[in-house]
Scaffold this motif. Structure first.
Motif, mmCIF file in Angstrom:
data_model
loop_
_atom_site.group_PDB
_atom_site.id
_atom_site.type_symbol
_atom_site.label_atom_id
_atom_site.label_comp_id
_atom_site.label_asym_id
_atom_site.label_seq_id
_atom_site.Cartn_x
_atom_site.Cartn_y
_atom_site.Cartn_z
ATOM 1 N N GLN A 99 0.834 -1.200 0.000
ATOM 2 C CA GLN A 99 0.000 0.000 0.000
ATOM 3 C C GLN A 99 0.868 1.250 0.000
ATOM 4 O OE1 GLN A 99 -2.964 0.115 3.088
ATOM 5 N NE2 GLN A 99 -3.180 2.322 2.950
ATOM 6 N N TYR A 101 1.023 5.238 0.886
ATOM 7 C CA TYR A 101 0.404 6.239 1.738
ATOM 8 C C TYR A 101 0.697 7.601 1.130
ATOM 9 C CZ TYR A 101 0.074 2.411 5.076
ATOM 10 O OH TYR A 101 -0.214 1.222 5.682
ATOM 11 N N TYR B 36 -9.945 4.625 -4.175
ATOM 12 C CA TYR B 36 -9.811 5.947 -3.585
ATOM 13 C C TYR B 36 -10.981 6.829 -3.996
ATOM 14 C CZ TYR B 36 -4.863 4.744 -2.849
ATOM 15 O OH TYR B 36 -3.699 4.142 -2.458
ATOM 16 N N THR B 49 -9.349 -1.581 0.566
ATOM 17 C CA THR B 49 -8.383 -2.436 -0.115
ATOM 18 C C THR B 49 -9.109 -3.698 -0.526
ATOM 19 O OG1 THR B 49 -6.595 -1.562 1.254
ATOM 20 C CG2 THR B 49 -6.187 -3.641 0.109
ATOM 21 N N THR B 57 -11.150 -4.830 2.691
ATOM 22 C CA THR B 57 -10.862 -4.180 3.970
ATOM 23 C C THR B 57 -11.175 -2.698 3.821
ATOM 24 O OG1 THR B 57 -9.073 -5.748 4.390
ATOM 25 C CG2 THR B 57 -9.109 -3.713 5.693
ATOM 26 N N TYR B 58 -12.118 -2.225 4.624
ATOM 27 C CA TYR B 58 -12.564 -0.842 4.506
ATOM 28 C C TYR B 58 -11.847 0.047 5.518
ATOM 29 C CZ TYR B 58 -16.345 -2.432 1.498
ATOM 30 O OH TYR B 58 -17.070 -2.963 0.465
ATOM 31 N N GLU B 59 -11.600 1.273 5.106
ATOM 32 C CA GLU B 59 -11.002 2.247 6.018
ATOM 33 C C GLU B 59 -12.082 2.742 6.985
ATOM 34 O OE1 GLU B 59 -7.542 3.164 6.013
ATOM 35 O OE2 GLU B 59 -7.692 1.285 4.861
ATOM 36 N N GLN B 60 -11.617 3.244 8.095
ATOM 37 C CA GLN B 60 -12.543 3.736 9.106
ATOM 38 C C GLN B 60 -13.412 4.847 8.532
ATOM 39 O OE1 GLN B 60 -10.516 5.059 12.621
ATOM 40 N NE2 GLN B 60 -12.336 5.042 13.886
#
Lengths: 112, 114
Positions: A99, A101, B36, B49, B57-60
């Motif tokens: 990943q 950032y 994104y 992701t 997998t999800y971001e907060q």
């Protein structure tokens, strides 16, 4: 995870002058630092990158420097041209991870 | 080089409808894709992701029931914006890791919900 900060958020320079964009990162395990240029409504394009075993890299008018000790890296554009106007993003990748950032971006305007 | 094809490039839909965005890796296998969201002149905000054959997998803060991600094959990942509302209007872009240092982006999708 990694935290990448980028400054400034906006930058205006006169054509022919130099532009510098700075980024810091938090994770010392990061080992790859690319820079992307994004024009409005288009995908980010890789313009230059640097790995952690190198301190500086140059490609014509674009250069990147890396200070691993201080955890910061910078993009330098010399002899700026109006077509350099875009949003620039720095990024960092942790060794072993996949990943990237991203920094918060810098909107560069080159005034003719 | 590695190419990620993203479709559609722009879409306008009515509130309450769903929209599907596709990202395909054309000449490589992408076990992981990233989705994104980007507002004008702002940074790329990682939403999730996507891993081939498993749950994303999800971001907060990202609603997994609203932004459905499917990665059923090594070359295709989809993002479905369900029950879209005007606040979902944005630029959505995918990317894939193409090796240790490679990272390639799709061309992006401009979503406008009216």
């Amino acid at each position: 995870g990694e935290n990448v900060e980028q400054h400034p958020s906006t930058l205006s320079v006169q054509e022919g002058d130099s532009a510098v964009i700075k980024c810091t990162y938090s994770d010392s395990a990061s080992n790859y630092f690319p820079w992307y240029k994004q024009e409005l409504g288009k995908r980010p394009q890789l313009i230059i990158d640097i790995r952690s075993n190198v301190g500086e890299k140059k490609d014509q008018r674009i250069a990147v420097t890396l200070n691993k000790t201080a955890k910061h890296f910078s993009l330098h554009i010399t002899e700026t041209q109006p077509e350099d106007s875009a949003v620039y993003f720095c990024a960092a990748k942790i060794s072993g991870g996949n990943q990237f950032y991203f920094g918060t971006g810098t909107s560069l305007t080159v005034i003719p | 080089g590695a190419v990620v094809s993203q479709h559609p490039s722009w879409v306008i839909c009515k509130s309450g409808t769903s929209v599907k965005i596709e990202c395909r890796s054309l000449d490589f296998q992408a076990t992981t894709m990233f989705w994104y969201r980007q507002f004008p002149k702002q940074s790329l905000m990682l939403m999730a992701t996507s891993n081939e054959g498993s749950k994303a997998t999800y971001e907060q803060g990202v609603e997994k029931d609203k932004f459905l991600i499917n990665h059923a094959s090594l070359t295709l990942s989809t993002l479905t914006v369900t029950s879209a509302h005007p606040e979902d209007s944005s630029f959505y872009i995918c990317s894939a890791s193409t090796g240790v240092y490679g990272y390639t982006f799709g061309s992006g999708t401009r979503l406008t919900v009216v």
